[in-house]
Design a protein around this motif. Structure first.
Motif, PDB file in Angstrom:
ATOM      1  N   THR A 104       0.822  -1.209   0.000  1.00 44.81           N
ATOM      2  CA  THR A 104       0.000   0.000   0.000  1.00 44.81           C
ATOM      3  C   THR A 104       0.858   1.262   0.000  1.00 44.81           C
ATOM      4  O   THR A 104       0.568   2.224  -0.725  1.00 44.81           O
ATOM      5  CB  THR A 104      -0.926   0.003   1.233  1.00 44.81           C
ATOM      6  N   ARG A 105       1.904   1.279   0.785  1.00 43.94           N
ATOM      7  CA  ARG A 105       2.756   2.477   0.870  1.00 43.94           C
ATOM      8  C   ARG A 105       3.406   2.812  -0.473  1.00 43.94           C
ATOM      9  O   ARG A 105       3.563   3.987  -0.820  1.00 43.94           O
ATOM     10  CB  ARG A 105       3.839   2.268   1.930  1.00 43.94           C
ATOM     11  N   LYS A 133       2.122   2.056  -3.430  1.00 43.16           N
ATOM     12  CA  LYS A 133       1.036   2.573  -4.261  1.00 43.16           C
ATOM     13  C   LYS A 133       0.770   4.038  -3.940  1.00 43.16           C
ATOM     14  O   LYS A 133       0.617   4.874  -4.847  1.00 43.16           O
ATOM     15  CB  LYS A 133      -0.242   1.760  -4.038  1.00 43.16           C
ATOM     16  N   LEU A 134       0.702   4.359  -2.661  1.00 40.78           N
ATOM     17  CA  LEU A 134       0.408   5.733  -2.259  1.00 40.78           C
ATOM     18  C   LEU A 134       1.534   6.685  -2.657  1.00 40.78           C
ATOM     19  O   LEU A 134       1.273   7.822  -3.072  1.00 40.78           O
ATOM     20  CB  LEU A 134       0.167   5.792  -0.748  1.00 40.78           C
ATOM     21  N   ALA A 135       2.773   6.237  -2.547  1.00 44.43           N
ATOM     22  CA  ALA A 135       3.906   7.075  -2.959  1.00 44.43           C
ATOM     23  C   ALA A 135       3.823   7.390  -4.448  1.00 44.43           C
ATOM     24  O   ALA A 135       4.090   8.522  -4.876  1.00 44.43           O
ATOM     25  CB  ALA A 135       5.225   6.395  -2.621  1.00 44.43           C
ATOM     26  N   ALA A 136       3.447   6.390  -5.239  1.00 47.78           N
ATOM     27  CA  ALA A 136       3.301   6.610  -6.678  1.00 47.78           C
ATOM     28  C   ALA A 136       2.167   7.587  -6.960  1.00 47.78           C
ATOM     29  O   ALA A 136       2.312   8.498  -7.796  1.00 47.78           O
ATOM     30  CB  ALA A 136       3.045   5.282  -7.389  1.00 47.78           C
ATOM     31  N   LEU A 137       1.052   7.442  -6.274  1.00 44.80           N
ATOM     32  CA  LEU A 137      -0.076   8.351  -6.469  1.00 44.80           C
ATOM     33  C   LEU A 137       0.301   9.783  -6.076  1.00 44.80           C
ATOM     34  O   LEU A 137      -0.119  10.748  -6.723  1.00 44.80           O
ATOM     35  CB  LEU A 137      -1.284   7.883  -5.660  1.00 44.80           C
ATOM     36  N   ALA A 138       1.097   9.916  -5.031  1.00 39.14           N
ATOM     37  CA  ALA A 138       1.571  11.245  -4.630  1.00 39.14           C
ATOM     38  C   ALA A 138       2.498  11.836  -5.688  1.00 39.14           C
ATOM     39  O   ALA A 138       2.406  13.021  -6.020  1.00 39.14           O
ATOM     40  CB  ALA A 138       2.278  11.162  -3.279  1.00 39.14           C
ATOM     41  N   ASP A 139       3.378  11.001  -6.235  1.00 39.36           N
ATOM     42  CA  ASP A 139       4.277  11.473  -7.305  1.00 39.36           C
ATOM     43  C   ASP A 139       3.495  11.932  -8.525  1.00 39.36           C
ATOM     44  O   ASP A 139       3.894  12.879  -9.213  1.00 39.36           O
ATOM     45  CB  ASP A 139       5.245  10.360  -7.702  1.00 39.36           C
ATOM     46  N   PHE A 140       2.370  11.262  -8.800  1.00 37.75           N
ATOM     47  CA  PHE A 140       1.542  11.621  -9.949  1.00 37.75           C
ATOM     48  C   PHE A 140       0.628  12.810  -9.656  1.00 37.75           C
ATOM     49  O   PHE A 140      -0.102  13.270 -10.542  1.00 37.75           O
ATOM     50  CB  PHE A 140       0.669  10.432 -10.375  1.00 37.75           C
ATOM     51  N   GLY A 141       0.655  13.298  -8.418  1.00 37.56           N
ATOM     52  CA  GLY A 141      -0.192  14.427  -8.058  1.00 37.56           C
ATOM     53  C   GLY A 141      -1.640  14.051  -7.788  1.00 37.56           C
ATOM     54  O   GLY A 141      -2.500  14.930  -7.706  1.00 37.56           O
ATOM     55  N   ARG A 142      -1.903  12.760  -7.617  1.00 40.45           N
ATOM     56  CA  ARG A 142      -3.283  12.297  -7.393  1.00 40.45           C
ATOM     57  C   ARG A 142      -3.709  12.467  -5.931  1.00 40.45           C
ATOM     58  O   ARG A 142      -4.903  12.587  -5.646  1.00 40.45           O
ATOM     59  CB  ARG A 142      -3.407  10.825  -7.807  1.00 40.45           C
ATOM     60  N   ILE A 143      -2.751  12.378  -5.030  1.00 38.93           N
ATOM     61  CA  ILE A 143      -3.031  12.597  -3.615  1.00 38.93           C
ATOM     62  C   ILE A 143      -1.950  13.510  -3.043  1.00 38.93           C
ATOM     63  O   ILE A 143      -0.879  13.678  -3.644  1.00 38.93           O
ATOM     64  CB  ILE A 143      -3.064  11.278  -2.813  1.00 38.93           C
ATOM     65  N   LYS A 144      -2.220  14.086  -1.884  1.00 43.94           N
ATOM     66  CA  LYS A 144      -1.225  14.900  -1.195  1.00 43.94           C
ATOM     67  C   LYS A 144      -0.338  13.993  -0.335  1.00 43.94           C
ATOM     68  O   LYS A 144      -0.837  13.079   0.323  1.00 43.94           O
ATOM     69  CB  LYS A 144      -1.917  15.933  -0.306  1.00 43.94           C
ATOM     70  N   ALA A 145       0.945  14.273  -0.368  1.00 45.83           N
ATOM     71  CA  ALA A 145       1.872  13.452   0.403  1.00 45.83           C
ATOM     72  C   ALA A 145       1.514  13.447   1.887  1.00 45.83           C
ATOM     73  O   ALA A 145       1.659  12.426   2.567  1.00 45.83           O
ATOM     74  CB  ALA A 145       3.305  13.954   0.202  1.00 45.83           C
ATOM     75  N   GLU A 146       1.014  14.577   2.384  1.00 47.34           N
ATOM     76  CA  GLU A 146       0.679  14.653   3.808  1.00 47.34           C
ATOM     77  C   GLU A 146      -0.569  13.831   4.170  1.00 47.34           C
ATOM     78  O   GLU A 146      -0.855  13.617   5.351  1.00 47.34           O
ATOM     79  CB  GLU A 146       0.463  16.107   4.236  1.00 47.34           C
ATOM     80  N   MET A 169      -0.916  10.664   3.103  1.00 48.10           N
ATOM     81  CA  MET A 169      -0.586   9.245   2.944  1.00 48.10           C
ATOM     82  C   MET A 169      -0.841   8.441   4.208  1.00 48.10           C
ATOM     83  O   MET A 169      -1.392   7.339   4.156  1.00 48.10           O
ATOM     84  CB  MET A 169       0.866   9.083   2.484  1.00 48.10           C
ATOM     85  N   ASP A 170      -0.465   8.980   5.372  1.00 48.13           N
ATOM     86  CA  ASP A 170      -0.659   8.245   6.623  1.00 48.13           C
ATOM     87  C   ASP A 170      -2.138   8.016   6.899  1.00 48.13           C
ATOM     88  O   ASP A 170      -2.549   6.914   7.300  1.00 48.13           O
ATOM     89  CB  ASP A 170      -0.022   8.997   7.795  1.00 48.13           C
ATOM     90  N   ALA A 171      -2.937   9.049   6.686  1.00 46.48           N
ATOM     91  CA  ALA A 171      -4.376   8.932   6.955  1.00 46.48           C
ATOM     92  C   ALA A 171      -5.027   7.929   6.006  1.00 46.48           C
ATOM     93  O   ALA A 171      -5.878   7.125   6.422  1.00 46.48           O
ATOM     94  CB  ALA A 171      -5.046  10.296   6.816  1.00 46.48           C
ATOM     95  N   ILE A 172      -4.632   7.956   4.730  1.00 41.94           N
ATOM     96  CA  ILE A 172      -5.185   7.004   3.758  1.00 41.94           C
ATOM     97  C   ILE A 172      -4.778   5.583   4.122  1.00 41.94           C
ATOM     98  O   ILE A 172      -5.604   4.659   4.098  1.00 41.94           O
ATOM     99  CB  ILE A 172      -4.716   7.349   2.336  1.00 41.94           C
TER     100      ILE A 172
END
Length: 205
Positions: free
Chosen positions: A52-53, A55-68, A70-73
């Protein structure tokens, strides 16, 4: 002919048909926090088999989610995953038969998964195969998760077994990549329904 001494199993999609559980739980968390989700083709092509981590890092790199976020998601996804495991993951009689068949032949059994340890143990217990495992290697027990082969190398070292005496069962492209090139026999399955005693008889020597 070399004798099989060690059987290594991925978890999601090999011992338990849980891939969709993770996919749906993550998308639910993504929608609630970031108003986005991972499409089915995108999941199959890019994300299936990854922690999961990652996946979330990739989504953050793509601008789909905010890096901050990630923990909550991640925390919310884990909450939903735990709920669905408790609801859907039950004793699997055929997997118990598989594990008993291997144990009766003195073959060491281990699980090597990109899931976190809590989730992995929960699924293994619910499906009644945890007690057959010599060790469980989660993504928290190694530095580099699949598609890196570190988990499978660590498993063979722990079991003191050579690659040529090892069989690895995998389903996803990332898992196959992690298992390949080590000298072990790699068996690709479509999903957990393929993992039967008949398959063991076919591939275990």
């Amino acid at each position: 002919m070399l004798k099989t001494q060690l059987a290594l199993f991925d978890l999601d999609g090999v011992l338990v048909n849980a891939c969709d559980w993770h996919y749906e739980a993550l998308n639910r968390a993504l929608r609630e926090i970031s108003n986005t989700e991972i499409g089915r083709k995108e999941h199959e092509g890019l994300y299936n088999g990854l922690p999961t981590r990652v996946k979330l890092a990739a989504l953050a790199d793509f601008g789909r989610i905010k890096a901050e976020d990630m923990d909550a998601i991640s925390d919310l996804k884990q909450k939903y995953t735990t709920e669905v495991i408790n609801e859907k993951c039950k004793m699997d009689v055929e997997k118990v038969r598989v594990m008993s068949w291997l144990r009766d032949r003195n073959i060491t059994i281990m699980c090597v998964t990109n899931s976190i340890r809590k989730t992995a143990l929960q699924m293994l217990r619910n499906s009644c195969v945890k007690d057959f495992m010599f060790k469980v290697i989660s993504n928290e027990d190694i530095t580099n998760s699949k598609p890196n082969h570190e988990g499978y190398v660590a498993a063979m070292v722990m079991a003191q077994t050579l690659p040529e005496n090892t069989v690895i069962f995998e389903d996803s492209p990332k898992g196959i990549e992690a298992a390949s090139g080590l000298g072990a026999k790699v068996v690709k399955v479509k999903d957990a329904d393929d993992v039967t005693v008949d398959l063991m008889i076919e591939v275990i020597k």
